[in-house]
Write an enzyme that holds these catalytic residues in place. Structure first.
Site, PDB file in Angstrom:
ATOM      1  N   VAL A 132     -12.223   1.748   4.197  1.00 54.79           N
ATOM      2  CA  VAL A 132     -13.432   1.047   3.757  1.00 54.79           C
ATOM      3  C   VAL A 132     -13.547   1.185   2.239  1.00 54.79           C
ATOM      4  O   VAL A 132     -13.636   2.307   1.720  1.00 54.79           O
ATOM      5  CB  VAL A 132     -14.695   1.615   4.445  1.00 54.79           C
ATOM      6  CG1 VAL A 132     -15.935   0.861   3.993  1.00 54.79           C
ATOM      7  CG2 VAL A 132     -14.560   1.549   5.967  1.00 54.79           C
TER       8      VAL A 132
ATOM      9  N   GLU B  26     -10.400   7.369   4.580  1.00 52.37           N
ATOM     10  CA  GLU B  26     -11.228   7.002   3.413  1.00 52.37           C
ATOM     11  C   GLU B  26     -10.892   5.601   2.891  1.00 52.37           C
ATOM     12  O   GLU B  26     -11.775   4.819   2.558  1.00 52.37           O
ATOM     13  CB  GLU B  26     -11.011   8.030   2.293  1.00 52.37           C
ATOM     14  CG  GLU B  26     -11.858   7.795   1.061  1.00 52.37           C
ATOM     15  CD  GLU B  26     -13.347   7.931   1.342  1.00 52.37           C
ATOM     16  OE1 GLU B  26     -13.791   9.043   1.661  1.00 52.37           O
ATOM     17  OE2 GLU B  26     -14.066   6.900   1.255  1.00 52.37           O
TER      18      GLU B  26
ATOM     19  N   GLY C 171      -6.557  -3.320  -3.525  1.00 57.97           N
ATOM     20  CA  GLY C 171      -5.459  -3.171  -4.482  1.00 57.97           C
ATOM     21  C   GLY C 171      -4.727  -1.861  -4.258  1.00 57.97           C
ATOM     22  O   GLY C 171      -5.240  -0.909  -3.690  1.00 57.97           O
TER      23      GLY C 171
ATOM     24  N   ARG D 152      12.513  -2.317   6.468  1.00 55.21           N
ATOM     25  CA  ARG D 152      13.460  -2.871   5.471  1.00 55.21           C
ATOM     26  C   ARG D 152      13.131  -2.291   4.103  1.00 55.21           C
ATOM     27  O   ARG D 152      12.042  -1.733   3.908  1.00 55.21           O
ATOM     28  CB  ARG D 152      13.405  -4.399   5.450  1.00 55.21           C
ATOM     29  CG  ARG D 152      12.080  -4.993   5.073  1.00 55.21           C
ATOM     30  CD  ARG D 152      12.022  -6.477   5.361  1.00 55.21           C
ATOM     31  NE  ARG D 152      11.919  -6.736   6.787  1.00 55.21           N
ATOM     32  CZ  ARG D 152      10.755  -6.749   7.467  1.00 55.21           C
ATOM     33  NH1 ARG D 152       9.619  -6.510   6.860  1.00 55.21           N
ATOM     34  NH2 ARG D 152      10.727  -6.982   8.762  1.00 55.21           N
TER      35      ARG D 152
ATOM     36  N   LYS E 144     -15.336  -3.211   8.291  1.00 53.27           N
ATOM     37  CA  LYS E 144     -15.796  -2.097   7.448  1.00 53.27           C
ATOM     38  C   LYS E 144     -17.240  -1.716   7.765  1.00 53.27           C
ATOM     39  O   LYS E 144     -17.556  -0.527   7.864  1.00 53.27           O
ATOM     40  CB  LYS E 144     -15.628  -2.481   5.975  1.00 53.27           C
ATOM     41  CG  LYS E 144     -14.156  -2.599   5.577  1.00 53.27           C
ATOM     42  CD  LYS E 144     -13.990  -3.259   4.221  1.00 53.27           C
ATOM     43  CE  LYS E 144     -12.532  -3.381   3.827  1.00 53.27           C
ATOM     44  NZ  LYS E 144     -12.317  -4.236   2.660  1.00 53.27           N
TER      45      LYS E 144
ATOM     46  N   VAL F  39       0.838  -1.201   0.000  1.00 57.14           N
ATOM     47  CA  VAL F  39       0.000   0.000   0.000  1.00 57.14           C
ATOM     48  C   VAL F  39       0.876   1.256   0.000  1.00 57.14           C
ATOM     49  O   VAL F  39       0.637   2.212  -0.750  1.00 57.14           O
ATOM     50  CB  VAL F  39      -0.961  -0.013   1.218  1.00 57.14           C
ATOM     51  CG1 VAL F  39      -1.704   1.312   1.331  1.00 57.14           C
ATOM     52  CG2 VAL F  39      -1.952  -1.165   1.085  1.00 57.14           C
TER      53      VAL F  39
HETATM   54  N1  HSE Z   1      -8.416  -7.453   1.710  1.00 55.86           N
HETATM   55  C1  HSE Z   1      -9.294  -6.361   1.480  1.00 55.86           C
HETATM   56  C2  HSE Z   1     -10.354  -6.773   0.483  1.00 55.86           C
HETATM   57  C3  HSE Z   1      -8.493  -5.182   0.993  1.00 55.86           C
HETATM   58  O1  HSE Z   1     -10.224  -7.837  -0.120  1.00 55.86           O
HETATM   59  O2  HSE Z   1     -11.333  -6.059   0.305  1.00 55.86           O
HETATM   60  C4  HSE Z   1      -9.102  -3.858   1.264  1.00 55.86           C
HETATM   61  O3  HSE Z   1      -9.536  -3.691   2.550  1.00 55.86           O
END
Ligand code: HSE
Length: 422
Positions: A129, A126, A298, A46, A201, A14
């Site tokens: 969720v 933001e 993603g 790292r 969420k 991320v």
């Molecule tokens: N692992 C989560 C999903 C990523 O698949 O929605 C975003 O929160």
């Protein structure tokens, strides 16, 4: 042009996505957002071979990021307790915080928002969720004049990716692997497939829409691991598909809060959202129903949500939009066992006379009505699947009914999925 000085904590998928997106779209961000975003320091335990941070200062102790002359700490380390500690340290050092970490907001939101308010800084989240699909600011700002009565939808991209691929005939395990390779899944994918990610969420959205606390009271959470490929064809024959649904809904003066697989009507808006997409239906008093859908996981989608928070931060001074709403949630969470659902039952039974009769008479003795019952093509070994749709009955009777059906002599296996009312 304003400048916002950023310290990033964490240097995984991320964080590197955010770094690359700021680099790639800096002109656009300046034009549209009126701000120059500069990454002054990165807290990276790292190096990450997938991204070269150039001349940006690197701290190996992520807590040292806070010592720098920065406006905002972007917390991207994940996890709960160390992330909480880091956010608290940032806040008490008067740094704003942007985070994509739903777990820390879910478990410690009320504490952190209160502390931020006391220290005159903001926490924006933001991307926590639905990644970049804008739902937090939508609820907090655009829908501020509306009374929301229900939020429901698919909040876990990985689960939606797996289920919609299974709908097309793919296997569970290989599709999960694909979701992991594409960077959609959590570091521990059990959080995705066992429903916890979606639960985090919906807990956060419920807090925004209904003022429930963070952490919320316990609520019912079930994942997608028991769903079989064949359930999709049986469901489709009856006009349904299967999705992992998270729901927060006002029920008189209490709140229905739950996250579990459900059969939903094929003609519903949510049924057609496939792949990693998240989708929500929001019921409001002024606009009516709103649908929002987009990529919910993603690197790039998450970067988009993080940058929207950074732009928001540089363009608003007041801190009145904090989430913290006092110590008590407005609505108590309803006991799940008191809810009423129709159920889909898959019953694998021996193909011999009297099987149907034994099932229907057991249902009658339990006073559970049958909407439809169909015997499907033989599976081999003299075994047939029987697909049963019940009339609505109370969740508290569901487990016992399933157990008694399985105890019938001719029944070999059974599973069930709740049906979401239209
Ligand atoms: N692992 C989560 C999903 C990523 O698949 O929605 C975003 O929160």
């Amino acid at each position: 042009m304003k400048t916002l000085k950023i310290g990033i904590c964490g240097w995984g998928n991320v964080a590197t996505g955010l770094f690359k997106a700021i680099e790639k779209n800096s002109n656009l961000i300046q034009l549209n957002g009126g701000v120059n975003l500069t990454i002054d320091v990165i807290g990276a335990r790292r190096d990450n071979p997938k991204c070269n941070p150039g001349k940006t200062k690197i701290e190996r102790d992520i807590f040292d990021v806070i010592k720098h002359d920065i406006d905002v700490v972007v917390e991207l380390i994940g996890g709960v307790e160390v992330a909480r500690e880091l956010i608290i340290k940032a806040i008490t050092n008067k740094k704003h915080v942007v985070t994509a970490n739903k777990a820390v907001i879910f478990h410690h939101g009320d504490e952190l928002f209160k502390l931020a308010q006391e220290n005159g800084v903001k926490i924006l989240f933001e991307s926590a969720v639905c990644a970049g699909t804008p739902i937090i600011k939508l609820l907090k700002e655009e829908l501020a004049a509306n009374k929301v009565s229900k939020i429901s939808g698919m909040l876990n991209g990985t689960s939606n990716f797996i289920l919609s691929n299974m709908e097309e005939g793919a296997e569970f395990d290989s599709t999960l692997k694909l979701a992991q390779d594409k960077g959609y899944a959590e570091p521990d994918p059990a959080f995705d497939i066992e429903g916890m990610d979606a639960a985090h969420k919906i807990g956060i959205l419920s807090s925004l829409a209904f003022g429930t606390s963070l952490p919320p009271e316990d609520f019912f959470v079930e994942g997608i691991t028991k769903i079989q490929k064949s359930d999709f064809s049986y469901a489709m024959d009856m006009g349904y598909t299967i999705k992992h649904l998270a729901v927060a809904k006002i029920n008189e003066s209490s709140l229905e809060l739950r996250a579990h697989p459900a059969l939903i009507s094929l003609d519903s808006h949510l049924a057609n959202l496939k792949g990693v997409r998240n989708g929500m239906e929001i019921d409001t008093d002024l606009i009516g129903k709103i649908h929002i859908a987009g990529s919910g996981a993603g690197q790039e989608s998450t970067a988009s949500g993080l940058i929207s928070d950074l732009i928001h931060l540089s363009n608003t001074n007041e801190i009145s939009d904090q989430l913290y709403k006092g110590d008590e949630g407005k609505y108590p969470v309803l006991d799940f066992s008191n809810l009423v659902f129709q159920y889909y039952f898959y019953i694998e039974a021996e193909d011999k006379p009297g099987v149907m009769a034994s099932i229907t008479s057991l249902m009658a003795s339990k006073e559970v009505g049958i909407e439809s019952i169909v015997q499907k093509e033989e599976l081999g070994d003299s075994c047939v699947p029987i697909i049963l749709i019940t009339d609505p009955f109370k969740e508290s009777d569901h487990a016992e009914l399933q157990k008694e059906l399985l105890n019938l002599d001719s029944v070999r296996a059974i599973r069930s999925i709740r049906i979401e009312a239209k």
